[in-house]
Motif scaffolding. Structure first.
Motif, PDB file in Angstrom:
ATOM      1  N   GLY A 131      28.641 213.291 -45.593  1.00 28.28           N
ATOM      2  CA  GLY A 131      30.093 213.000 -45.588  1.00 28.28           C
ATOM      3  C   GLY A 131      29.866 212.082 -44.614  1.00 28.28           C
ATOM      4  N   GLN A 132      30.773 211.294 -43.716  1.00 26.19           N
ATOM      5  CA  GLN A 132      31.315 210.020 -42.874  1.00 26.19           C
ATOM      6  C   GLN A 132      31.174 210.895 -41.680  1.00 26.19           C
ATOM      7  OE1 GLN A 132      30.059 207.203 -42.212  1.00 26.19           O
ATOM      8  NE2 GLN A 132      31.076 206.187 -44.078  1.00 26.19           N
ATOM      9  N   ARG A 159      35.600 215.439 -35.301  1.00 22.19           N
ATOM     10  CA  ARG A 159      35.094 216.111 -35.580  1.00 22.19           C
ATOM     11  C   ARG A 159      33.296 216.535 -35.626  1.00 22.19           C
ATOM     12  NH1 ARG A 159      36.233 217.856 -41.240  1.00 22.19           N
ATOM     13  NH2 ARG A 159      35.355 220.410 -40.561  1.00 22.19           N
ATOM     14  N   SER A 160      32.837 215.280 -35.916  1.00 23.06           N
ATOM     15  CA  SER A 160      31.191 214.781 -35.337  1.00 23.06           C
ATOM     16  C   SER A 160      30.971 215.570 -33.779  1.00 23.06           C
ATOM     17  CB  SER A 160      30.751 213.263 -35.316  1.00 23.06           C
ATOM     18  OG  SER A 160      30.673 213.362 -37.058  1.00 23.06           O
ATOM     19  N   ALA A 198      27.686 215.398 -30.887  1.00 21.91           N
ATOM     20  CA  ALA A 198      27.042 214.817 -30.055  1.00 21.91           C
ATOM     21  C   ALA A 198      25.992 214.232 -30.990  1.00 21.91           C
ATOM     22  CB  ALA A 198      26.943 213.985 -28.775  1.00 21.91           C
ATOM     23  N   THR A 199      24.914 215.392 -31.436  1.00 22.11           N
ATOM     24  CA  THR A 199      23.707 215.719 -31.534  1.00 22.11           C
ATOM     25  C   THR A 199      22.617 216.397 -32.926  1.00 22.11           C
ATOM     26  OG1 THR A 199      23.002 216.961 -30.078  1.00 22.11           O
ATOM     27  CG2 THR A 199      23.043 214.934 -29.105  1.00 22.11           C
ATOM     28  N   GLU A 200      23.864 216.786 -33.160  1.00 23.36           N
ATOM     29  CA  GLU A 200      23.658 217.985 -34.353  1.00 23.36           C
ATOM     30  C   GLU A 200      24.676 217.741 -35.466  1.00 23.36           C
ATOM     31  OE1 GLU A 200      22.942 221.691 -32.538  1.00 23.36           O
ATOM     32  OE2 GLU A 200      21.383 221.121 -31.524  1.00 23.36           O
ATOM     33  N   PHE A 201      23.676 217.895 -36.608  1.00 25.86           N
ATOM     34  CA  PHE A 201      25.202 217.664 -37.990  1.00 25.86           C
ATOM     35  C   PHE A 201      25.563 218.940 -37.917  1.00 25.86           C
ATOM     36  CE2 PHE A 201      21.338 214.830 -38.497  1.00 25.86           C
ATOM     37  CZ  PHE A 201      22.271 213.755 -39.278  1.00 25.86           C
ATOM     38  N   ILE A 202      26.645 218.723 -38.943  1.00 23.94           N
ATOM     39  CA  ILE A 202      27.433 220.407 -39.187  1.00 23.94           C
ATOM     40  C   ILE A 202      27.697 220.804 -40.720  1.00 23.94           C
ATOM     41  CG2 ILE A 202      28.872 220.451 -36.389  1.00 23.94           C
ATOM     42  CD1 ILE A 202      30.792 219.197 -37.809  1.00 23.94           C
ATOM     43  N   ILE A 255      28.175 216.990 -41.582  1.00 25.46           N
ATOM     44  CA  ILE A 255      28.850 215.877 -40.889  1.00 25.46           C
ATOM     45  C   ILE A 255      28.594 215.605 -40.145  1.00 25.46           C
ATOM     46  CG2 ILE A 255      30.455 215.217 -39.747  1.00 25.46           C
ATOM     47  CD1 ILE A 255      32.439 217.606 -40.758  1.00 25.46           C
ATOM     48  N   PRO A 256      27.469 214.308 -40.209  1.00 23.52           N
ATOM     49  CA  PRO A 256      26.145 213.745 -39.073  1.00 23.52           C
ATOM     50  C   PRO A 256      26.636 213.975 -37.505  1.00 23.52           C
ATOM     51  CG  PRO A 256      27.876 212.292 -40.369  1.00 23.52           C
ATOM     52  CD  PRO A 256      28.192 212.972 -41.015  1.00 23.52           C
ATOM     53  N   PRO A 257      26.259 213.416 -36.797  1.00 28.85           N
ATOM     54  CA  PRO A 257      26.465 213.221 -35.224  1.00 28.85           C
ATOM     55  C   PRO A 257      26.848 212.150 -34.975  1.00 28.85           C
ATOM     56  CG  PRO A 257      24.029 214.005 -35.323  1.00 28.85           C
ATOM     57  CD  PRO A 257      24.718 213.880 -37.163  1.00 28.85           C
ATOM     58  N   PHE A 258      27.377 212.225 -34.002  1.00 24.27           N
ATOM     59  CA  PHE A 258      26.804 210.837 -33.327  1.00 24.27           C
ATOM     60  C   PHE A 258      25.611 209.794 -33.024  1.00 24.27           C
ATOM     61  CE2 PHE A 258      31.250 211.538 -32.238  1.00 24.27           C
ATOM     62  CZ  PHE A 258      32.127 211.062 -32.781  1.00 24.27           C
TER      63      PHE A 258
END
Length: 348
Positions: free
Chosen positions: A260-261, A266-267, A269-273, A280-283
């Motif tokens: 995902g984008q 929802r993203s 800070a440091t971990e993918f969800i 969904i990638p983290p910032f």
């Protein structure tokens, strides 16, 4: 992290799963073909100790069938002058097999004792070899060991192999590494999206979110670009790290999952969800956005919605350049530049 995500205790994972073992032999357990993942013949990408090109070539050359084979391979790969120019040649030439070459330091003592050497001498020979001192001891001492080995029918190729070794890995270390690898491999087979979530959160070193979220064709195209650069020795270290990440992204997408984008609300800070079949990638996966800013964005959004790009910059601590990148990637939607209020708003 895998235990936290799945609730599965790694200590309870079976170590004799045929599906898991097959990752070190082919790609069948992943439900994909080698041509889907750039010709990679194995499912070992991203598996600790076995996911590098070097280690996977060793797997292809040795064709491991059991846990003990993987332990030998781990020993071979962590030694110095144990595999290249030594065990690899012996196996290729049919002189020895994975089970008979010297893989770990312990193998020497155990083998020589079984051959009939005195336990103390077997131990001393192991110590000389594992530290790369075999050729540094006196000729008299070494010749005494060689004669004892020949008297007990130890083949010449084995004696010559000892002389090439500079450093050897202990079997206990190799076994611990293989245990870890098999447990991670179990998640890759049976809990794939959780595996990729943990891998990208912990192991990946470089990201290209725009490419990763653009779909399979975009990922393959970017990999081809980097591959060409690597062949011409023009790829940067960041691009080489990115290629490794994209290999796993490509594999994940081929297995039917989605990337995902970045999502402003929802993203993490440091971990993918995980969101259904999508990661969904983290910032921090965004180029140029550090951990401190990532955490500040998450904290700021808890205080309320960002009404403008200016507010995102101020409350989230995001630079104008990063805000512009986010806008170009479609992360900000129709967010206005400023919080502009009409003179007539107070009347309505």
């Amino acid at each position: 992290m895998l235990q936290d995500l799945t609730g599965v205790d790694p200590q309870t994972i079976p170590l004799d799963s045929p599906e898991v073992m097959s990752l070190f032999q082919n790609t069948s357990a992943l439900g994909i073909e080698p041509e889907d993942i750039g010709g990679c013949k194995l499912g070992a990408l991203g598996i600790p100790e076995f996911g590098t090109d070097f280690a996977m070539q060793m797997l292809i050359d040795t064709k491991p069938q059991a846990f003990s084979d993987l332990v030998r391979i781990a020993g071979l790969s962590h030694g110095t002058d144990v595999w290249l120019g030594n065990a690899q040649d012996l196996i290729k030439e049919g002189i020895a097999t994975l089970k008979t070459v010297i893989g770990c330091r312990d193998d020497i003592m155990v083998y020589l004792m079984h051959a009939g050497l005195n336990p103390k001498m077997a131990f001393t020979i192991m110590e000389r070899v594992r530290k790369g001192r075999w050729l540094k001891i006196s000729d008299e001492e070494r010749n005494g060991y060689i004669q004892a080995m020949r008297d007990n029918n130890v083949p010449d190729w084995y004696i010559e192999s000892c002389g090439k070794i500079k450093y050897m890995f202990p079997k206990a270390h190799a076994a611990a590494y293989v245990l870890m690898a098999l447990r991670v491999a179990y998640f890759k087979v049976h809990y794939p999206l959780y595996y990729y979530c943990a891998y990208f959160s912990i192991r990946a070193k470089a990201f290209d979110i725009k490419t990763m979220s653009a779909g399979l064709d975009a990922v393959k195209e970017r990999m081809a670009e980097i591959s060409t650069k690597r062949k011409n020795n023009e790829a940067s270290n960041v691009e080489i790290d990115l290629y490794t990440t994209l290999e796993l992204v490509n594999e994940m997408l081929e297995r039917g999952f989605k990337f995902g984008q970045l999502d402003l609300y929802r993203s993490d800070a440091t971990e993918f969800i995980i969101d259904g079949d999508t990661l969904i990638p983290p910032f921090v996966a965004m180029d140029g956005l550090g951990e401190n800013v990532a955490k500040q964005i998450v904290k700021a959004r808890e205080e309320g919605e960002f009404l403008s790009k200016m507010e995102l910059r101020k409350r989230g601590g995001v630079s104008a350049t990063l805000v512009e990148k986010m806008d170009e990637m479609g992360i900000l939607g129709n967010m206005p530049e400023d919080n502009q209020l009409s003179l007539f708003d107070d009347f309505f």
